[in-house]
Design an enzyme around this catalytic site. Structure first.
Site, mmCIF file in Angstrom:
data_model
loop_
_atom_site.group_PDB
_atom_site.id
_atom_site.type_symbol
_atom_site.label_atom_id
_atom_site.label_comp_id
_atom_site.label_asym_id
_atom_site.label_seq_id
_atom_site.Cartn_x
_atom_site.Cartn_y
_atom_site.Cartn_z
ATOM 1 N N TYR A 191 0.772 -1.235 -0.040
ATOM 2 C CA TYR A 191 0.109 -0.048 0.123
ATOM 3 C C TYR A 191 0.833 1.060 -0.118
ATOM 4 C CZ TYR A 191 -3.530 3.387 1.374
ATOM 5 O OH TYR A 191 -4.381 4.468 1.428
ATOM 6 N N LYS A 217 4.321 9.963 8.570
ATOM 7 C CA LYS A 217 4.095 9.804 10.118
ATOM 8 C C LYS A 217 5.134 10.259 11.051
ATOM 9 C CE LYS A 217 1.638 5.563 8.090
ATOM 10 N NZ LYS A 217 0.257 6.011 8.288
ATOM 11 N N ASP A 262 9.404 2.774 -0.284
ATOM 12 C CA ASP A 262 7.957 3.491 0.530
ATOM 13 C C ASP A 262 8.526 3.146 1.943
ATOM 14 O OD1 ASP A 262 6.099 4.353 1.815
ATOM 15 O OD2 ASP A 262 4.604 3.681 0.380
#
Length: 447
Positions: free
Chosen positions: A162, A285, A257
């Site tokens: 994802y 994050k 990622d």
């Protein structure tokens, strides 16, 4: 303190003394009237685990508290960024001090440069960095950059990984898309889908076949170096190294990622942990200390292609927001200067891993616990190992749903999906982990 003492010492305010959720039920019903599905991110809706979500009103350290005053030991940590725990005092203080000076300027600040210098000093492959506002924005920008630099159109990704909700990524996607059974979202055009190639994680042969077919069309391979959005799936020996060689041999770029793994597995992320250097790295994050933020970076010759230095356009009014920069600087400095944090995180994660495995054995239930550093996932599967998207999909989602609900009622807040990760924070204590093991093992007995 051992497990028995923890169980004996619980009371109505303790994490193992769960109570009702009427306020959350009422509030969620109200939210559904004005917010699609009642949530602003699909995985929060508890759809795959049944029931309704609890609404959170505050958090501190390793604990969160809902609007019914139920307290939980939290293993989501805002999906990873709370690596130092909730409401970490130095981060709170930094945000407060920054807010007094103004919440946004739309102009350059010294904080942005300090943050960029910190990232460059910590991430081995990153020489320059561009701040954005989310992990999704970082990955979307990274593939535009890769296409612009190479002059090619196709992106190769992996089933179950994802990379945010950008159109190019919602093809056999992980995280919320996988949880809700929506791997191919309506609204993604056929032309976008044609430019997205999907290989199998941990299967270099599937990547080689796509390069053989589209060798001069693939701009980049984007991968979670540790897949963490179909549950935690570790790269096999040689997989990341193989991707590095394939991209180099075929004139494509390699994008890591590291929105989840960045600064969590090591100060320099998964690329430091595994010793494989990508061309472009995406982050999010953690670098905002819990505030909305993202970034992407890489080699200077690549990053200098971005406007205003180069022709590839990407912009963001709130990029480099001073509150997020102030929080992130404290976060990254703390992680950089206190390497013992990583050994503590790994120790607690290993404690939990062993406790979950012991619980499976005691209950006579088949399952697999995958862990790397402070990330782990319990898969309820008949398989002996989970190394691929196909392995992940053998998991018993109904059994996980029951396990989740039993754990929640015992005051343990884990991901409301079989296909997500448990995040250990520096605020978790031995007592937290032992209490969680006790609750998990009790839940397993009832499965």
């Amino acid at each position: 303190m051992d497990i028995q003492n923890i169980q004996d010492n619980t009371n109505s305010n303790s994490p193992l003394g769960a109570r009702g959720h009427q306020n959350s039920k009422t509030a969620f019903k109200q939210a559904c009237e004005v917010i699609p599905g009642g949530v602003n991110s699909p995985v929060r809706a508890f759809k795959s685990v049944g029931g309704q979500p609890v609404l959170i009103k505050k958090a501190s350290g390793s604990r969160i508290t809902d609007i019914d005053d139920n307290e939980y030991i939290d293993f989501i940590g805002s999906w990873g960024p709370m690596i130092l725990g909730h409401a970490y005092p130095p981060i709170v203080e930094a945000i407060q001090q920054a807010a007094v000076l103004g919440t946004s300027y739309g102009a350059p600040t010294l904080l942005e440069t300090e943050m960029a210098e910190l990232i460059v000093s910590m991430m081995p492959s990153v020489e320059m960095v561009r701040m954005v506002n989310s992990g999704t924005e970082a990955t979307m920008s990274a593939i535009r950059l890769a296409r612009g630099v190479t002059g090619r159109s196709k992106i190769l990704k992996f089933a179950g990984c994802y990379h945010g909700h950008g159109d190019s990524f919602l093809i056999k996607a992980g995280s919320g898309a996988l949880t809700l059974g929506l791997p191919d979202s309506p609204g993604v055009t056929e032309s976008t889908a044609r430019d997205t190639l999907t290989a199998n994680y941990n299967d270099l042969e599937s990547v080689e076949k796509l390069f053989a077919q589209y060798a001069n069309e693939i701009a980049a391979v984007i991968v979670e170096p540790v897949a963490a959005n179909m549950g935690v799936v570790l790269p096999k020996n040689g997989f990341l190294e193989g991707l590095r060689k394939l991209t180099e041999d075929n004139g494509a770029l390699l994008i890591f990622d590291e929105v989840i793994t960045g600064f969590r597995l090591a100060p320099g992320g998964a690329q430091e942990y595994f010793g494989v250097m990508p061309d472009i790295t995406t982050m999010g994050k953690i670098i905002g200390g819990g505030l909305p933020v993202g970034a992407y970076g890489g080699k200077k010759e690549i990053m200098l292609q971005l406007a205003p230095a180069g022709p590839i356009y990407q912009a963001g009014t709130l990029s480099g927001n001073p509150l997020a920069m102030a929080a992130g600087i404290v976060m990254l400095k703390t992680l950089k200067e206190n390497s013992d944090i990583y050994s503590k995180l790994a120790r607690h994660a290993e404690m939990l891993e062993n406790g979950l495995k012991e619980g499976l054995d005691k209950a006579g239930i088949k399952g697999v616990v995958n862990r790397v550093g402070s990330l782990l996932t319990l898969f309820f599967t008949e398989n002996d190992s989970v190394e691929s998207f196909e392995d992940v999909m053998t998991s018993d989602k109904d059994r996980y749903a029951k396990f989740f609900r039993l754990s929640l009622e015992a005051g343990i807040y884990m991901a409301p999906s079989q296909f997500e990760a448990v995040f250990i924070s520096n605020a978790h204590t031995d007592e937290d982990i032992l209490a969680t093991i006790a609750a998990a093992q009790e839940a397993m007995k009832q499965l």
